[in-house]
Scaffold this motif. Sequence first.
Motif, PDB file in Angstrom:
ATOM      1  N   THR A  28       0.823  -1.221   0.000  1.00 37.13           N
ATOM      2  CA  THR A  28       0.000   0.000   0.000  1.00 37.13           C
ATOM      3  C   THR A  28       0.856   1.271   0.000  1.00 37.13           C
ATOM      4  O   THR A  28       0.337   2.366   0.212  1.00 37.13           O
ATOM      5  CB  THR A  28      -0.928   0.031   1.224  1.00 37.13           C
ATOM      6  N   LEU A  69      -0.447   4.348  -2.199  1.00 42.35           N
ATOM      7  CA  LEU A  69      -1.818   4.842  -2.128  1.00 42.35           C
ATOM      8  C   LEU A  69      -1.821   6.368  -2.291  1.00 42.35           C
ATOM      9  O   LEU A  69      -0.933   7.063  -1.774  1.00 42.35           O
ATOM     10  CB  LEU A  69      -2.460   4.471  -0.788  1.00 42.35           C
ATOM     11  N   LEU A  83      -9.854   1.137  -1.390  1.00 42.22           N
ATOM     12  CA  LEU A  83      -9.204   0.142  -2.242  1.00 42.22           C
ATOM     13  C   LEU A  83      -9.957  -1.181  -2.195  1.00 42.22           C
ATOM     14  O   LEU A  83     -10.769  -1.428  -1.301  1.00 42.22           O
ATOM     15  CB  LEU A  83      -7.739  -0.023  -1.861  1.00 42.22           C
ATOM     16  N   ILE A  90      -6.575  -2.271   7.121  1.00 40.18           N
ATOM     17  CA  ILE A  90      -7.401  -1.425   6.250  1.00 40.18           C
ATOM     18  C   ILE A  90      -8.851  -1.926   6.333  1.00 40.18           C
ATOM     19  O   ILE A  90      -9.368  -2.531   5.385  1.00 40.18           O
ATOM     20  CB  ILE A  90      -6.904  -1.469   4.790  1.00 40.18           C
TER      21      ILE A  90
END
Length: 211
Positions: free
Chosen positions: A47, A50, A74, A94
């Motif tokens: 990640t 991002l 995502l 997440i």
Amino acid sequence: MTHQHLTVVDHPLVQHKLTLMRDKTTSTASFRRLLREISLLLAYEVTRELEMTTTRIETPLQPMDAPLLEGKKLALISILRAGNGLMDGILELIPAARVGFIGLYRDPETLQPVEYYCKVPSELDSRMSIVVDPMLATGNSSVAAIDMLKAKGARNIRFLCLLASPEGVARMKEAHPDVPIVTASLDECLNDHGYIVPGLGDAGDRMFGTK
């Protein structure tokens, strides 16, 4: 170790946990726990890119412009069934991610993937999609899964696995050079049955206690 298409996460905690997972005496419960822990660590790397924006907040001391994730949530895409083990750890990091599943099994004779299920989030064209599967062996299932995602509009895709073989990495690079791979180890090769060597056996069987 990072190349344009492949990142091997050599963090000491990742490598330590991977060694415990490779050991054939490690129990199913311990294997499952270690997989969840290592997936959380690997998620930091996958990640890394991002998109960010800023928002105005007030700390207890003063106002400031602070960084914040930008864009749509995502998408995490698990290649069933073993991908679910990686998914659990990433969702701890997440929790707002959208989740999809692609069901593929490998024909034991041809080693080619056969689809039996596909349910993925909407608006993939505006999300980063992270495809997860513990083993990148022949690469056939991974390539097929990414083919399916691209057919549904996905453009910004990452692939996260625990172990990769040189053959699988080459197959992915040939089919999807735009999809970076993040893994904990690039192992030696595949054996005659399409298993990664030295590997850790069948990740799904070790995770769920099946054979």
